[in-house]
Design a protein around this motif. Structure first.
Motif, short mmCIF file in Angstrom:
data_model
loop_
_atom_site.label_atom_id
_atom_site.label_comp_id
_atom_site.label_asym_id
_atom_site.label_seq_id
_atom_site.Cartn_x
_atom_site.Cartn_y
_atom_site.Cartn_z
N LEU A 191 4.36 -1.79 -3.74
CA LEU A 191 3.25 -0.84 -3.79
C LEU A 191 3.63 0.54 -3.29
N VAL A 192 4.44 0.59 -2.26
CA VAL A 192 4.83 1.90 -1.73
C VAL A 192 5.64 2.68 -2.76
N GLU A 193 6.37 1.94 -3.59
CA GLU A 193 7.12 2.57 -4.71
C GLU A 193 6.25 2.71 -5.96
N HIS A 194 5.01 2.27 -5.91
CA HIS A 194 4.09 2.33 -7.06
C HIS A 194 4.67 1.59 -8.26
N MET B 183 -0.50 6.18 2.15
CA MET B 183 0.37 5.11 1.68
C MET B 183 -0.39 4.21 0.71
N CYS B 184 0.37 3.57 -0.15
CA CYS B 184 -0.27 2.80 -1.20
C CYS B 184 -0.13 1.30 -1.03
N GLU C 280 -14.01 -13.68 -0.46
CA GLU C 280 -12.66 -13.15 -0.24
C GLU C 280 -12.41 -13.01 1.26
N GLU C 281 -11.42 -13.76 1.76
CA GLU C 281 -11.08 -13.69 3.18
C GLU C 281 -9.76 -12.96 3.34
N LEU C 282 -9.73 -12.01 4.26
CA LEU C 282 -8.51 -11.23 4.48
C LEU C 282 -7.38 -12.15 4.92
N PHE C 283 -6.22 -12.03 4.26
CA PHE C 283 -5.08 -12.87 4.58
C PHE C 283 -3.97 -12.04 5.22
N LEU C 284 -3.70 -10.86 4.67
CA LEU C 284 -2.67 -9.98 5.25
C LEU C 284 -2.97 -8.56 4.80
N ASP C 285 -3.01 -7.64 5.77
CA ASP C 285 -3.32 -6.25 5.38
C ASP C 285 -2.04 -5.43 5.24
N SER C 286 -2.19 -4.24 4.70
CA SER C 286 -1.08 -3.29 4.54
C SER C 286 0.13 -3.88 3.84
N VAL C 287 -0.10 -4.67 2.81
CA VAL C 287 0.99 -5.31 2.09
C VAL C 287 1.69 -4.31 1.17
N ASP C 288 3.00 -4.29 1.26
CA ASP C 288 3.82 -3.42 0.41
C ASP C 288 4.47 -4.23 -0.71
N ILE C 289 5.06 -5.38 -0.33
CA ILE C 289 5.85 -6.17 -1.27
C ILE C 289 5.19 -7.52 -1.52
N LEU C 290 5.12 -7.90 -2.78
CA LEU C 290 4.59 -9.20 -3.16
C LEU C 290 5.46 -9.75 -4.28
N GLU C 291 5.94 -10.98 -4.11
CA GLU C 291 6.83 -11.58 -5.11
C GLU C 291 6.51 -13.04 -5.34
#
Lengths: 65, 65
Positions: A53-56, B1-2, B14-25
């Motif tokens: 996400l930071v890299e869009h 930041m995105c 919808e229950e919050l699991f992890l905030d400020s996530v950058d990477i998801l794979e």
């Protein structure tokens, strides 16, 4: 704005598929639907490889035609 | 930041699991790995229901334990 560009992985290279994507939804049958800020919509049979996400950046890999 | 917050769908909520996530794979075996800006990492067996980048929201649904 926090949109991202969607890339398709082809021969280990990332090719731009749709930019400024806001909405992305996996659907039945292995399809992925996406819509960008301009309202452009695309659907393709693919799977998500990685999201940065930071890299869009969202990278997909085609799994069908 | 995105970055985006990752939510888990539970009983249609919808229950919050992890905030400020950058990477998801997505990984082998139906698992999803994610990492946030603080370096916190989580993996769970789930599928992506929807991504709304302008809302900074990723919604997952658990598919295993």
């Amino acid at each position: 704005m926090c949109e991202a560009s969607v890339y398709l992985l082809k021969d280990d290279k990332e090719e731009l598929f749709l930019d400024s994507v806001d909405i992305l939804e996996p659907q039945e049958g292995g399809k992925i639907y996406m819509r960008n800020l301009a309202g452009e919509q695309k659907t393709l049979t693919a799977r998500i490889k990685r999201i940065r996400l930071v890299e869009h950046k969202i990278v997909l890999e085609k799994t069908g035609d």
